[in-house]
Write an enzyme that holds these catalytic residues in place. Structure first.
Site, PDB file in Angstrom:
ATOM      1  CB  SER A  30      -0.883   0.309   1.491  1.00  0.00           C
ATOM      2  OG  SER A  30      -1.975  -0.845   1.004  1.00  0.00           O
ATOM      3  NE  ARG A  34      -2.685   4.773   0.441  1.00  0.00           N
ATOM      4  CZ  ARG A  34      -3.019   3.938   0.279  1.00  0.00           C
ATOM      5  NH1 ARG A  34      -2.299   2.704  -0.322  1.00  0.00           N
ATOM      6  NH2 ARG A  34      -4.636   3.582   0.351  1.00  0.00           N
ATOM      7  N   GLY A 102      -5.863  -3.591  -7.641  1.00  0.00           N
ATOM      8  CA  GLY A 102      -7.234  -3.211  -6.988  1.00  0.00           C
ATOM      9  C   GLY A 102      -6.652  -1.692  -6.149  1.00  0.00           C
ATOM     10  NE  ARG A 130     -10.889  -6.714  -5.873  1.00  0.00           N
ATOM     11  CZ  ARG A 130      -9.689  -6.098  -5.673  1.00  0.00           C
ATOM     12  NH1 ARG A 130      -8.895  -5.938  -6.115  1.00  0.00           N
ATOM     13  NH2 ARG A 130      -9.875  -5.804  -4.232  1.00  0.00           N
ATOM     14  CD  GLN A 177      -7.923  -0.718  -2.594  1.00  0.00           C
ATOM     15  OE1 GLN A 177      -9.259  -1.124  -3.492  1.00  0.00           O
ATOM     16  NE2 GLN A 177      -6.950  -1.693  -2.715  1.00  0.00           N
ATOM     17  CG  ASP A 323      -5.477  -6.435   2.126  1.00  0.00           C
ATOM     18  OD1 ASP A 323      -7.030  -7.135   2.166  1.00  0.00           O
ATOM     19  OD2 ASP A 323      -5.253  -5.802   1.565  1.00  0.00           O
ATOM     20  NE  ARG A 354      -7.847 -11.935  -1.257  1.00  0.00           N
ATOM     21  CZ  ARG A 354      -6.768 -11.075  -1.015  1.00  0.00           C
ATOM     22  NH1 ARG A 354      -7.205 -10.354   0.428  1.00  0.00           N
ATOM     23  NH2 ARG A 354      -6.334 -10.890  -1.455  1.00  0.00           N
TER      24      ARG A 354
HETATM   25  C1  S3P Z   1      -5.842  -1.438   0.129  1.00  0.00           C
HETATM   26  C2  S3P Z   1      -6.838  -0.960   0.824  1.00  0.00           C
HETATM   27  C3  S3P Z   1      -7.519  -2.199   1.052  1.00  0.00           C
HETATM   28  C4  S3P Z   1      -6.578  -4.088   1.052  1.00  0.00           C
HETATM   29  C5  S3P Z   1      -5.854  -3.609  -0.261  1.00  0.00           C
HETATM   30  C6  S3P Z   1      -5.237  -2.491  -0.483  1.00  0.00           C
HETATM   31  C7  S3P Z   1      -5.250  -0.214  -0.302  1.00  0.00           C
HETATM   32  O1  S3P Z   1      -8.480  -2.153  -0.088  1.00  0.00           O
HETATM   33  O2  S3P Z   1      -7.259  -4.526   0.667  1.00  0.00           O
HETATM   34  O3  S3P Z   1      -5.087  -5.101   0.100  1.00  0.00           O
HETATM   35  O4  S3P Z   1      -3.541   0.066  -0.365  1.00  0.00           O
HETATM   36  O5  S3P Z   1      -5.757   1.103   0.273  1.00  0.00           O
HETATM   37  P1  S3P Z   1      -9.734  -1.923   0.690  1.00  0.00           P
HETATM   38  O6  S3P Z   1      -9.951  -0.454   0.973  1.00  0.00           O
HETATM   39  O7  S3P Z   1     -10.754  -1.938  -0.455  1.00  0.00           O
HETATM   40  O8  S3P Z   1     -10.313  -2.268   1.443  1.00  0.00           O
END
Ligand code: S3P
Length: 436
Positions: A30, A34, A102, A130, A177, A323, A354
């Site tokens: 993550s 960023r 995602g 998704r 996200q 996760d 999952r």
């Molecule tokens: C993430 C947020 C999570 C997580 C993903 C990474 C991120 O998803 O499951 O692996 O980097 O912001 P969600 O924000 O949709 O829960």
């Protein structure tokens, strides 16, 4: 039409008699995403140390290169991003392929909504299934012009950048996200954009934006940002990914005669639910050498074999461990009693479903699992069996299955070893190296 068949490479793992090592896991996925995004938007050069060389992060990196950002990879694996400022991105010539990621597609939706150019985002067969409505709905309220398949629910997404207006938005899901997509769009909007969420989701965007000099207000139910703020380049040190450390934490707890020291792991409270969960399960998990790096708390984690017991996992704890729930279900399978996971409907819309995928894996290994729409209950047992399991193309299902295999009576074969490259390129070597 060109056609090709992808041949999966299975991997077989057998039980371990003990695990003992000092390891470091790859950089946080993550935070790595960023660092590229915010480094690209900043004024000046950002040096990124500890960047995760995972496929998901290269999806983000390639997308920003396609929008004119110069990103150099140094011999030591570190990156230098030549930031172009808030309004310096260029219209990409081609569709931006977010692969399996995602985070890439959702955060970039927010970012691209406010640019003065046209762009298209797509991804692989899993990402295209998704839900994207969760970002399109608030972004359209901000004035974004975006389209996607099935009324905007699925990628590919087409975005015609527009001037945006600030909104107050209450997200129905605790999703970093979604929150980050809105905050990024908020950077390009007139006024103050506020996002409320039902529980705190990971706050890496807020922390890193502050690290780059942006004022972001975090409060109990969400965060807000004022539009038009410039980002100033600053070096980023990416800590080890707690989601990758999670596999080794559970492995050390369930394999008898084990002791692992996992060094340099990010323990941001919005991500560290797994520590609370494993400790509540009676796991010996100790934090040592706690410190702060680039606005993120970091520690070494010492884990020893333990007699685990089943617990209930729900509410605010779930987004803090979202996760890690697949590998936590493996810990539950080895615990005394029943573990119940609730309020985790989000697991159904991750890289794969999952809940269904882990229930299948555990049932093949002889574990009693009952699934619910928003979770599952797992009856722990003394010994797991072997068998052939499916990762469903999901890196975390493959790695969770490998952890279960370490305590299985017979060999476990996982259909696809390569999907782990999404977040943990060196996983298969590491799981062998730590055996006694
Ligand atoms: C993430 C947020 C999570 C997580 C993903 C990474 C991120 O998803 O499951 O692996 O980097 O912001 P969600 O924000 O949709 O829960």
């Amino acid at each position: 039409m060109k056609g090709y068949i992808v041949k999966l490479q299975p991997v077989s793992i057998c039980a371990a008699s003990g695990l003992r090592a000092e390891i470091t896991v790859p950089g946080d996925k993550s935070i790595s995403h960023r660092s590229i995004m915010f480094g690209s938007l900043a004024k000046g050069q950002t040096l990124i140390k500890g960047f995760l060389h995972g496929e998901d992060n290269f999806s983000t990196l390639n997308a920003f290169r396609a929008m004119g950002v110069a990103i150099d990879q140094l011999d030591d694996g570190n990156l230098i991003v030549d930031g172009r400022g808030l309004h310096g991105l260029c219209e990409p010539e081609d569709v931006l392929d977010c692969g399996n990621s995602g985070t890439t597609i959702r955060l970039m939706s927010g970012l691209l909504a406010g640019q003065d150019f046209f762009s298209v985002l797509t991804g692989d067969q899993y990402l295209r299934k998704r839900p994207m409505g969760r970002v399109l709905t608030p972004l359209k309220q901000m004035g974004a012009m975006m389209q996607g398949r099935c009324g905007g629910e699925y990628a590919p997404l087409a975005i015609t950048g527009q001037p945006l207006r600030a909104i107050d938005y209450t997200s129905p899901v605790a999703s970093a996200q979604v929150k980050s997509a809105i905050l990024l769009a908020g950077l390009y909007a007139d006024g103050t954009t506020t996002v409320y969420e039902p529980h705190l989701s990971r706050d890496h965007s807020e922390r890193m934006l502050r690290h780059f000099g942006v004022e972001v207000n975090s409060f109990a139910g969400g965060a807000s940002i004022n539009g038009g703020q410039e980002l100033i380049a600053r070096d980023v040190v990416v800590p080890g990914d707690i989601s990758s450390a999670a596999f080794f934490m559970v492995a050390a707890l369930i394999v008898p005669n084990s002791e692992l020291l996992i060094c340099n792991v990010g323990i941001n409270p919005s991500r560290a639910g797994i520590i609370d969960i494993l400790q509540a399960m009676n796991g010996s998990v100790e934090l040592v050498n706690e410190r702060v790096m680039a606005g993120e708390p970091v520690a070494d984690i010492l884990v020893k074999s333990s007699e685990l017991k089943g617990i209930e996992i729900d509410g605010a704890l779930v987004p803090r461990a979202i996760d890690e729930l697949p590998v936590i279900s493996v810990a539950a399978a080895c615990a005394e009693g029943t573990t119940v996971i609730r309020d985790a409907r989000e697991l159904r819309v991750k890289e794969t479903d999952r809940i269904a995928a882990m229930a299948d894996v555990l049932q093949i290994l002889g574990v009693e699992v009952v699934t619910a729409d928003d979770g599952m209950s797992i009856v722990g047992r003394e010994h797991l069996g072997g068998g052939q399991v499916k990762s469903c193309g999901d890196h975390r299902i493959a790695m969770s299955s490998a952890v279960a295999a370490l305590v299985a009576g017979e060999e476990v074969t996982i259909d696809d070893s390569q999907c782990t490259a999404i977040s943990f390129p060196n996983f298969w070597n590491m799981i062998e190296q730590i055996r006694i």
